[in-house]
Design a protein around this motif. Structure first.
Motif, short mmCIF file in Angstrom:
data_model
loop_
_atom_site.label_atom_id
_atom_site.label_comp_id
_atom_site.label_asym_id
_atom_site.label_seq_id
_atom_site.Cartn_x
_atom_site.Cartn_y
_atom_site.Cartn_z
N ILE A 223 10.37 -10.07 -16.96
CA ILE A 223 11.19 -9.11 -17.69
C ILE A 223 12.34 -9.82 -18.39
CG2 ILE A 223 12.80 -7.19 -17.35
CD1 ILE A 223 11.00 -6.64 -14.84
N ASP A 224 12.65 -9.36 -19.58
CA ASP A 224 13.87 -9.82 -20.25
C ASP A 224 14.97 -8.88 -19.79
OD1 ASP A 224 15.94 -10.50 -21.86
OD2 ASP A 224 14.82 -10.35 -23.76
N ARG A 226 17.72 -8.27 -20.68
CA ARG A 226 18.49 -7.57 -21.71
C ARG A 226 17.94 -6.16 -21.93
NH1 ARG A 226 18.16 -11.52 -26.70
NH2 ARG A 226 15.98 -11.25 -26.13
N ASP A 227 16.60 -5.98 -21.68
CA ASP A 227 15.98 -4.67 -21.92
C ASP A 227 16.52 -3.57 -20.99
OD1 ASP A 227 14.58 -5.89 -23.93
OD2 ASP A 227 12.75 -6.16 -22.74
N PRO A 228 16.42 -3.75 -19.65
CA PRO A 228 16.96 -2.67 -18.81
C PRO A 228 18.45 -2.43 -19.05
CG PRO A 228 16.28 -4.56 -17.47
CD PRO A 228 15.79 -4.80 -18.84
N ALA A 230 20.08 -2.71 -21.95
CA ALA A 230 20.23 -1.92 -23.18
C ALA A 230 19.76 -0.47 -22.95
CB ALA A 230 19.42 -2.56 -24.31
N GLU A 231 18.65 -0.33 -22.23
CA GLU A 231 18.12 1.02 -21.97
C GLU A 231 19.12 1.85 -21.18
OE1 GLU A 231 13.53 -0.55 -21.51
OE2 GLU A 231 14.44 0.55 -19.84
N PRO A 255 16.33 -14.55 -24.72
CA PRO A 255 15.88 -13.74 -23.58
C PRO A 255 16.47 -14.22 -22.26
CG PRO A 255 14.02 -14.35 -24.97
CD PRO A 255 15.20 -15.11 -25.49
N ARG A 262 10.45 -3.73 -13.30
CA ARG A 262 11.20 -3.20 -14.43
C ARG A 262 11.95 -1.91 -14.08
NH1 ARG A 262 10.47 -3.97 -20.09
NH2 ARG A 262 11.68 -2.35 -21.11
N ARG A 266 15.99 -1.36 -13.76
CA ARG A 266 16.64 -0.34 -14.58
C ARG A 266 17.53 0.53 -13.67
NH1 ARG A 266 15.79 3.65 -18.63
NH2 ARG A 266 17.73 4.80 -18.34
#
Ligand code: ATP
Ligand code: MG
Length: 380
Positions: A223-224, A226-228, A230-231, A255, A262, A266
Motif C-alpha cells: 500500500i502507498d 499516502r492513499d489512506p 488522503a482518503e 510513494p 488497506r 484507513r
C-alpha cells in the motif's frame, strides 16, 4: 612376586572403573536434575525437618528476593518475608499436609500474586525428611483475568446505555399515539442515532477481538500510505468544517510503501484524525505529516486541542479508556478507537506513541516498517 607388589588384579581394576562410571552417571544425573530445576519458571525449594534449605532454584530465590547460592543450609524463617508461604511449609513439615494457596506479595515495589504448593518429602515409602514447595508468579494471569472481567462489564454497560434510551423512546412513541409529527420525528431521529451508536460499538468490538485473536488475519498488500491518509482527510473534511477546525496535510512526492491491510490502515488514520478534530476546539488546527524515515514510514497527527495530562497518556490506548467519559460519550465515543489503532499498528510490526500537553495539543505518531516498492528488483 609380581602379584604381591604390582598393579591390582584385573577383577579389582574393573570394579574401580565401574565405580568411576557409576559416580560419573550419578553426577551426570544430578547435573541434569539441577539444570532442569534451574531452567524452570516455577520456583522450587526444599527444606529438611529442621526447616533448613536443602535446595532452592534461581526462580524461587528471585521470588523470595534472596541469593540461591548463599541460602543453602539457612533456616527458612530467616530468608523469607512471604509469611503465608512459611506457614504453609511449616504445616507440611509438622503434619505432612500438602497445601495449595495463593498469596499477595510485595516485591521491589510490585504487588505480586504467588501460587504456593507444598508437599511432604519421603524417600521411597520411608519417614518424612522434609518438605518442598513450588512457587509460581500468577500476577500476569490474574491481571489478564481482571482485564477480561472489566471488558465484559464495560461492554455490557456500553450496550445497555443506548438500548435503554431506545427502549424509552419507543415506549413513549407507543404510549402517546397523538404526539405531533414534529416531536415524533425528533424521537425517531434519536432512535436512529442510538442504533448507529450500537452498530459502531459492535463493529469496533468485533474488529478488536479479531485483531487480538488473529493478528495474522490482516491482509499483507503493498500500500502507498499516502492513499489512506488522503482518503481519511477527505472523508472527515465535513466534520472538520462543521467544527471549524482546519486540517492540513503534508505528504512526500514519492510513494510511501508499506505492507499491510488497506482497510485497517484507513481505520488507523480515521481514528487518529477523528480524535484530533473531536478534541480540538473551534478555530484550532490539525496537521497530518507523512514522512519517509527509513527503515520506517512515520505519520504524525498533530492538533492544537485540549491535550492529555501525562498520567493519562499511557492509559488512553486501553480498551474503553476515556479521560473524560461524559465528554467522549457526548461526542459518540466508546473509548475503543486508540485501542484499535494500537493493535492494528502492532500487528503490522509498527509502533504508536503520543506526546501531549494539557491545553496545548497532542501529537500521535505512528511508525510502520517500509516495504520494498512493488517491482523492485530481487536481490542478486
Ligand atoms: N487528540 C486528542 N486530544 C486529546 N485527547 C485525546 C486525543 N485523542 C484521544 N484522546 C483521549 O483519549 C481517550 C481515548 O481515545 P479513543 O479514541 O480510544 O476513544 P474515544 O475517542 O473516546 O472514542 P471512540 O474512538 O471509540 O469514538 C479519549 O476519550 C480522550 O480522552
Ligand atoms: Mg477516538
Amino acid at each position: 612376586m609380581e602379584h604381591e607388589s604390582g598393579a591390582p588384579a584385573p577383577a579389582a581394576r574393573l570394579t574401580a572403573k565401574q565405580l568411576q562410571q557409576r559416580v560419573q552417571d550419578v553426577t551426570a544425573d544430578r547435573n541434569q536434575l539441577l539444570a532442569i530445576f534451574a531452567s524452570m519458571r516455577e520456583g522450587v525449594i526444599a527444606v529438611d525437618q529442621q526447616e533448613r534449605i536443602l535446595h532452592i532454584n534461581e526462580a524461587a530465590a528471585d521470588l523470595l528476593g534472596i541469593a540461591a547460592a548463599d541460602s543453602i543450609g539457612l533456616s527458612l524463617a530467616g530468608v523469607t518475608r512471604l509469611r503465608p508461604f512459611y506457614e504453609a511449609m511449616l504445616k507440611t513439615l509438622q503434619s505432612s499436609t500438602p497445601v495449595t494457596m495463593e498469596a499477595p506479595f510485595g516485591l521491589h515495589g510490585r504487588e505480586l500474586t504467588i501460587e504456593i504448593t507444598t508437599r511432604p518429602l519421603h524417600v521411597g515409602g520411608g519417614a518424612q525428611f522434609g518438605a518442598m514447595a513450588v512457587l509460581y508468579d500468577v500476577s500476569e494471569l490474574r491481571r489478564l483475568e481482571a482485564v477480561r472481567r472489566d471488558f465484559l462489564a464495560n461492554v455490557s454497560h456500553e450496550l445497555k446505555t443506548p438500548l435503554t434510551a431506545i427502549h424509552g423512546l419507543v415506549e413513549t412513541l407507543i404510549d402517546e399515539p397523538d404526539m405531533d409529527r414534529a416531536t415524533q420525528g425528533r424521537f425517531l431521529l434519536k432512535v436512529q442515532s442510538q442504533t448507529v451508536r450500537l452498530t459502531n460499538l459492535i463493529t469496533d468490538i468485533l474488529a478488536l477481538s479479531r485483531l487480538e485473536s488473529q493478528p495474522d488475519s490482516l491482509r499483507q498488500e503493498l500500500i502507498d500510505l499516502r492513499d489512506p491518509v488522503a482518503e481519511s482527510v477527505q472523508a472527515l473534511a465535513p466534520m472538520a468544517d462543521a467544527r471549524e477546525v482546519s486540517v492540513n496535510i503534508q505528504v512526500p512526492d514519492t510513494p510511501v510503501p508499506v505492507a499491510g491491510d488497506r482497510e485497517a490502515l484507513r481505520q488507523v488514520v480515521d481514528n487518529l484524525l477523528d480524535n484530533a478534530i473531536k478534541y480540538t476546539p473551534a478555530g484550532g488546527r490539525v496537521d497530518l505529516r507523512l514522512v519517509l524515515d527509513a527503515p520506517d514510514a512515520q505519520l504524525d497527527v498533530e492538533d492544537t486541542g485540549i491535550g492529555i495530562e501525562p498520567h493519562f497518556q499511557s492509559r488512553i490506548f486501553e480498551r474503553f479508556y476515556r479521560v473524560d467519559r461524559a465528554r467522549s460519550r457526548e461526542l459518540g465515543g466508546t473509548g475503543l478507537g486508540l485501542s484499535i489503532v494500537r493493535h492494528t499498528v502492532m500487528a503490522m510490526g509498527g509502533q504508536v506513541a503520543v506526546q501531549s500537553m494539557r491545553g496545548r495539543g497532542s501529537v500521535f505518531q505512528v511508525r510502520l516498517p517500509l516495504a520494498p516498492p512493488a517491482g523492485s528488483p530481487p536481490k542478486a
